[in-house]
Motif scaffolding. Structure first.
Motif, PDB file in Angstrom:
ATOM      1  N   ALA A 125      15.119  39.763 137.227  1.00  0.00           N
ATOM      2  CA  ALA A 125      14.726  38.399 136.676  1.00  0.00           C
ATOM      3  C   ALA A 125      15.590  38.644 135.491  1.00  0.00           C
ATOM      4  N   VAL A 127      16.527  36.473 131.778  1.00  0.00           N
ATOM      5  CA  VAL A 127      16.053  35.619 130.857  1.00  0.00           C
ATOM      6  C   VAL A 127      17.396  34.831 130.246  1.00  0.00           C
ATOM      7  N   MET A 149      15.606  32.924 134.845  1.00  0.00           N
ATOM      8  CA  MET A 149      14.594  32.266 134.214  1.00  0.00           C
ATOM      9  C   MET A 149      15.135  31.424 133.209  1.00  0.00           C
ATOM     10  N   ILE A 188      12.849  42.845 134.671  1.00  0.00           N
ATOM     11  CA  ILE A 188      12.930  41.489 133.667  1.00  0.00           C
ATOM     12  C   ILE A 188      13.747  42.001 132.838  1.00  0.00           C
ATOM     13  N   ASP A 190      16.543  41.366 129.594  1.00  0.00           N
ATOM     14  CA  ASP A 190      17.004  40.242 128.427  1.00  0.00           C
ATOM     15  C   ASP A 190      17.767  41.285 127.615  1.00  0.00           C
ATOM     16  N   LEU A 199       9.486  37.471 126.867  1.00  0.00           N
ATOM     17  CA  LEU A 199       9.259  38.644 128.017  1.00  0.00           C
ATOM     18  C   LEU A 199       7.903  38.284 128.462  1.00  0.00           C
ATOM     19  N   ALA A 202       8.120  35.497 130.824  1.00  0.00           N
ATOM     20  CA  ALA A 202       8.615  35.802 132.184  1.00  0.00           C
ATOM     21  C   ALA A 202       7.746  36.742 132.940  1.00  0.00           C
ATOM     22  N   LEU A 206       6.007  35.181 136.786  1.00  0.00           N
ATOM     23  CA  LEU A 206       6.413  36.431 138.054  1.00  0.00           C
ATOM     24  C   LEU A 206       4.930  36.704 138.627  1.00  0.00           C
ATOM     25  N   ILE A 213       5.822  43.735 138.417  1.00  0.00           N
ATOM     26  CA  ILE A 213       6.783  44.074 137.305  1.00  0.00           C
ATOM     27  C   ILE A 213       6.669  45.486 137.058  1.00  0.00           C
ATOM     28  N   CYS A 216      10.104  45.894 132.039  1.00  0.00           N
ATOM     29  CA  CYS A 216      11.134  44.965 131.357  1.00  0.00           C
ATOM     30  C   CYS A 216      12.237  45.783 130.611  1.00  0.00           C
TER      31      CYS A 216
END
Ligand SMILES: O=P(O)(O)OC[C@H]1O[C@H](OP(=O)(O)OP(=O)(O)O)[C@H](O)[C@@H]1O
Ligand SMILES: Nc1ncnc2[nH]cnc12
Length: 243
Positions: A125, A127, A149, A188, A190, A199, A202, A206, A213, A216
């Motif tokens: 995912a 951002v 996202m 995730i 970014d 975050l 996000a 999810l 998750i 991140c």
């Protein structure tokens, strides 16, 4: 040489053979402070040993002898810092200079790919906007789908949304309904974590649809803003910490 991207993508993007997976993590553990090149900024950067990376580096399976990965220092020095952008008091971490440095960009993607390949991750995912730069090449390389996202009113289908606050404002994040399935495993991506609001939004999106998750991942963390504390149980992995 190893092809990073699957065969349907240009064969021109090739990476040097990856170092053993553990060398990256131990590098963080051993890292000493470094500085951005003077024509960019005097802001100091240090290599960072965050959450999951720290935990993993304590695992004997994830350690090496010298603990050094020169790629990280090069990535850190390719990031430009612009004071007072977009408003006074903000030290803006500009990753566009990293993108101009083909080696630093390639190494950034490679470090994430080395960390996440083979971990059963089916969703990357990203951002908006800068997660859209780093997420897709990682997704292709590890064989996962890329899920954007997005900022509000950009996605044409049915969406779910989450509001969040930023270091310099507030915003809303949206994801297409049906983009992910309950039980999928996601990372995730970014460019940066500051306050952690982005975050965290996000993660909420999810998790609302039953996605796990795994982690991140960001290129940069601004640790003084304590964004990691907003992520709940989700681990954070970063390459560079800006002090
Ligand atoms: O940790 P936080 O305090 O939430 O801030 C981090 C977010 O801020 C920046 O994006 P921004 O909202 O400026 O959007 P942009 O990428 O579209 O410029 C950055 O790319 C992260 O997404
Ligand atoms: N200081 C910063 N630099 C770049 N992007 C950001 N997003 C939030 N804070 C930021």
């Amino acid at each position: 040489m190893q092809t990073l991207i699957s065969p349907f993508v240009s064969h021109s993007l090739r990476l040097a053979p990856p170092l053993p997976r553990n060398s990256l993590l131990n590098n963080y553990h051993q890292a000493s402070p470094i500085r951005l090149s003077s024509h960019f900024s005097t802001t100091s950067l240090r290599l960072f040993n965050s959450g999951a990376a720290a935990a993993a580096s304590r695992d004997s399976e994830m350690t090496t002898e010298d603990g050094k990965d020169p790629r990280i220092a090069k990535i850190a020095s390719s990031i430009r810092v612009i004071p007072d952008f977009p408003k006074p008091g903000i030290m803006f971490q500009d990753i566009t200079t990293l993108l101009l440095d083909t080696e630093a960009f390639k190494d950034t993607i490679a470090l994430f790919v080395e960390r996440y390949q083979g971990r059963g991750i089916s969703v990357v995912a990203g951002v908006e906007a800068r997660g859209f730069i780093f997420g897709p090449p990682i997704a292709l390389a590890i064989g996962a789908k890329f899920v954007p996202m997005r900022k509000p009113k950009k996605l044409p289908g049915k969406v779910i949304s989450e509001e969040y606050s930023l270091e310099y404002g507030t915003d809303k994040m949206e994801m297409h309904v049906g983009a992910v399935e309950p039980g999928e495993r996601a990372i995730i991506i970014d460019d940066l974590i500051a306050t952690g609001g982005t975050l965290a939004a996000a993660i909420r999106l999810l998790e609302r649809v039953g996605v796990k998750i795994v982690e991140c991942a960001c290129v940069i963390e601004l640790p003084e803003l304590k964004g990691k504390e907003k992520l709940g149980d989700a681990p954070l992995f970063v390459l560079v910490s800006s002090a």
